[in-house]
Scaffold this motif. Structure first.
Motif, short mmCIF file in Angstrom:
data_model
loop_
_atom_site.label_atom_id
_atom_site.label_comp_id
_atom_site.label_asym_id
_atom_site.label_seq_id
_atom_site.Cartn_x
_atom_site.Cartn_y
_atom_site.Cartn_z
N ALA A 63 0.83 -1.21 0.00
CA ALA A 63 0.00 0.00 0.00
C ALA A 63 0.86 1.25 0.00
O ALA A 63 0.58 2.22 -0.73
CB ALA A 63 -0.93 -0.01 1.22
N VAL A 64 1.92 1.27 0.77
CA VAL A 64 2.82 2.43 0.81
C VAL A 64 3.49 2.63 -0.54
O VAL A 64 3.62 3.76 -1.02
CB VAL A 64 3.87 2.27 1.94
N SER A 65 3.90 1.55 -1.17
CA SER A 65 4.55 1.69 -2.48
C SER A 65 3.58 2.21 -3.53
O SER A 65 3.97 3.01 -4.39
CB SER A 65 5.17 0.36 -2.91
N VAL A 66 2.32 1.81 -3.48
CA VAL A 66 1.33 2.34 -4.43
C VAL A 66 1.13 3.83 -4.21
O VAL A 66 1.09 4.62 -5.17
CB VAL A 66 0.00 1.56 -4.30
N ILE A 67 1.02 4.24 -2.96
CA ILE A 67 0.83 5.66 -2.65
C ILE A 67 2.05 6.47 -3.10
O ILE A 67 1.92 7.55 -3.70
CB ILE A 67 0.56 5.85 -1.14
N LEU A 68 3.25 5.96 -2.82
CA LEU A 68 4.45 6.67 -3.27
C LEU A 68 4.55 6.73 -4.78
O LEU A 68 4.96 7.75 -5.35
CB LEU A 68 5.70 5.99 -2.68
N ALA A 69 4.18 5.65 -5.45
CA ALA A 69 4.23 5.64 -6.92
C ALA A 69 3.24 6.66 -7.49
O ALA A 69 3.56 7.37 -8.46
CB ALA A 69 3.89 4.25 -7.44
N GLN A 70 2.06 6.77 -6.88
CA GLN A 70 1.12 7.79 -7.36
C GLN A 70 1.65 9.19 -7.11
O GLN A 70 1.48 10.09 -7.95
CB GLN A 70 -0.24 7.60 -6.67
N GLY A 71 2.30 9.40 -5.96
CA GLY A 71 2.88 10.72 -5.67
C GLY A 71 3.98 11.08 -6.65
O GLY A 71 4.06 12.21 -7.14
N VAL A 72 4.85 10.12 -6.95
CA VAL A 72 5.93 10.36 -7.92
C VAL A 72 5.33 10.63 -9.29
O VAL A 72 5.79 11.52 -10.02
CB VAL A 72 6.89 9.16 -7.93
N ASN A 73 4.30 9.90 -9.65
CA ASN A 73 3.63 10.11 -10.94
C ASN A 73 3.05 11.52 -11.02
O ASN A 73 3.17 12.19 -12.06
CB ASN A 73 2.55 9.05 -11.14
N GLU A 74 2.44 11.97 -9.94
CA GLU A 74 1.89 13.34 -9.93
C GLU A 74 3.00 14.38 -10.06
O GLU A 74 2.85 15.37 -10.78
CB GLU A 74 1.11 13.58 -8.63
N LEU A 75 4.14 14.16 -9.40
CA LEU A 75 5.25 15.10 -9.49
C LEU A 75 5.82 15.14 -10.91
O LEU A 75 6.15 16.22 -11.43
CB LEU A 75 6.36 14.70 -8.51
#
Length: 82
Positions: A63-75
């Motif tokens: 779950a943490v990796s999915v959230i981080l991946a979405q954050g990096v994608n947004e950046l």
């Protein structure tokens, strides 16, 4: 001398049977078997809990990796498109 010492033979012919001692010995053997069974079951439960703990940590990291991946994608989208 006792009658047993002179004539030989089985101890059961001359020694009195002590039912209380036999009952205590039997109860001690049963208690020991129960402790061994309990220890066996506890080892199984501990193994199951260890496996469950590993699965839960895997879910948390997923779950943490999915959230981080979405954050990096947004950046990345903000820096390239914005």
């Amino acid at each position: 001398m006792s009658a047993r010492g002179t004539s030989g033979g089985s101890r059961f012919l001359y020694d009195p049977f002590n039912a209380a001692t036999a009952r205590i010995d039997a109860n001690e053997r049963v208690a020991e078997e129960r402790w061994q069974a309990l220890a066996f079951r506890l080892k199984g439960i501990e193994g199951a809990l260890d496996r469950l703990e590993r699965r839960l940590w895997l879910a948390v990291f997923g779950a943490v990796s999915v959230i981080l991946a979405q954050g990096v994608n947004e950046l990345i989208q903000m820096s390239s498109g914005g």
